[in-house]
Design a protein around this motif. Structure first.
Motif, short mmCIF file in Angstrom:
data_model
loop_
_atom_site.label_atom_id
_atom_site.label_comp_id
_atom_site.label_asym_id
_atom_site.label_seq_id
_atom_site.Cartn_x
_atom_site.Cartn_y
_atom_site.Cartn_z
N ASN A 195 0.76 -1.08 0.04
CA ASN A 195 0.05 -0.09 -0.01
C ASN A 195 0.89 1.40 -0.07
N PRO A 250 -8.71 4.92 -3.28
CA PRO A 250 -7.80 3.57 -3.40
C PRO A 250 -7.78 3.18 -4.95
N ARG A 258 -6.85 0.36 -7.56
CA ARG A 258 -6.55 -0.95 -7.49
C ARG A 258 -6.70 -1.72 -8.70
N THR A 294 -2.15 -1.44 -3.87
CA THR A 294 -3.12 -0.27 -3.54
C THR A 294 -2.37 1.08 -3.61
#
Ligand code: GDP
Ligand code: MG
Length: 381
Positions: free
Chosen positions: A29, A67, A69, A76
């Protein structure tokens, strides 16, 4: 079972194992901050192997952290609304949101939820860092670095290295507890028709970030980034070393032989791991060709038999092979050779030197046989 069926079955096992390997990678992330138009989206798409961000779309559609994705891609990106610090209390809101997100990740206790790195982007052609931005950065540091999230300041659109250096000095004067200030040019930049600045700095950024993120997401990062083939190779070498060690411990395992071309599960898993690190979509047919070139007997020429036969002469103890059972040292050497040869092939594909399409051709197969043979000679001497 005929030779070809065995190869196809193994290729199938590898294709399946790649999926498992990929889904077992921890989620990485990354949170990205910076004003609208500094080149955040361009940078994201240049560093990572899936296009996650829309570029040059002007003002962000949302006021909140988004986010980004892609299904089955263990990354992410938290894209933030372009930090326009002049407008009202938006900076304050953004800081709160960032802080909340970082806290939430930590409180979850899960590596998949944590924010592993923050990129703060400043555009080099802007020539300056505003006092409001310095303020923001200081607050950002005090709210996140205590939680162990590394922050990298990225100087984007640095087609002038001189300007980048000057801006870097400006920023360093502020004595921010920043991990690194890294200048990049994410995509080639056309200054003039006859003056195109080549993209640079991404490999450096990737290397720096790799050192800063937790070990649990380093493999993921090596896999999802495309800027450093070197990093993929490094990660792949350590996979091979582990598999070779394991083969030595297991001792007598059946391994690639002309008469019993069987890979043990550890070798299947090693090849699958390497494939997922390189992120190259390998089809069953291509993998079958790779496997038969490296370890098989090609019915027509018996090239495979010749290769392994010759190579075995280099390996101490290999002469005493009985029914596919071999010594620990030989198992280890063959596993290492197989893995290292596969890395050479993957690197060739990734760098464009060895197009996927030629792997199934006779020249491609011949080349792969040679690579494997060379690695066998290397790993066993
Ligand atoms: N050639 C080139 N253009 C860039 C670079 N970085 C940003 N741009 C351009 O600057 C504009 C804004 O970039 P974008 O990535 O959308 O910025 P963001 O708003 O921060 O996401 C786009 O038109 C990009 O093509 C770069 O490194 N090279
Ligand atoms: Mg954007």
């Amino acid at each position: 079972m005929t030779e070809n069926l065995t190869m196809t079955q193994m290729a199938d096992d590898i294709v399946k194992a790649v999926k498992t390997e990929y889904s077992s990678l921890n989620m990485l992330n990354v949170l990205i901050l910076g004003k609208t138009g500094v080149g955040k989206s361009t940078l994201i798409n240049s560093v990572f192997s899936e296009n996650l961000a829309a570029t040059g779309t002007g003002r962000p559609i949302t006021e909140h952290i988004q986010p980004l994705r892609k299904n089955k891609f263990p990354l992410t990106i938290y894209d933030t609304p372009g930090l326009e610090l002049s407008g009202g209390n938006s900076a304050e809101n953004l800081l709160n949101e960032v802080s909340k997100l970082v806290k939430k990740g930590i409180n979850s206790g899960s590596v998949d939820e944590a924010i592993h790195c923050i990129w703060y982007c400043i555009s080099t052609p802007s020539h300056r860092i505003e006092s409001s931005e310095i303020e923001f950065l200081k607050k950002l540091f005090s709210s996140t670095t205590t939680r162990n999230v590394p922050i990298i300041i990225i100087l984007t659109q640095s087609y002038s290295k001189k300007d980048a250096k000057a801006l870097m000095c400006e920023i360093q004067k502020e004595r921010l507890p920043v991990e690194r200030v890294v200048p990049v040019l994410a995509a080639d930049y056309e200054l003039d028709e006859d003056d195109i600045k080549k993209a640079y700095g991404l490999e450096n950024l990737v290397d720096i970030m790799y050192q800063l993120i937790p070990e649990a997401v380093q493999s993921t990062f090596a896999a999802v980034q495309k800027s450093s083939i070197q990093l993929k190779k490094k990660e792949a070498h350590s996979i091979v070393a582990k598999a070779a060690t394991k083969a030595a411990i297991t001792g007598a395992v059946p391994i690639p032989f002309p008469d019993a071309a069987i890979l043990v599960p550890e070798q299947i898993s090693m090849l699958a791991k390497i494939t997922s690190i390189f992120g190259i979509p390998m089809q069953k047919a291509t993998l079958t060709a790779v496997l038969s070139a490296m370890i098989g007997t090609t019915g027509a020429t018996n090239a495979g038999r010749a290769i392994v036969g010759t190579a075995l002469k280099f390996i101490p103890g290999a002469g005493s092979v009985v029914g596919g059972a071999i010594s620990a040292a030989t198992a280890s050497a063959l596993t290492a050779a197989l893995g290292e040869a596969y890395i050479v092939i993957m690197t060739g594909i990734a760098s464009g030197e060895f197009p996927l399409s030629i792997l199934t051709s006779p020249e491609g197969k011949k080349k792969m046989s040679e690579i494997f043979k060379a690695k066998l000679t290397n790993t066993s001497t």
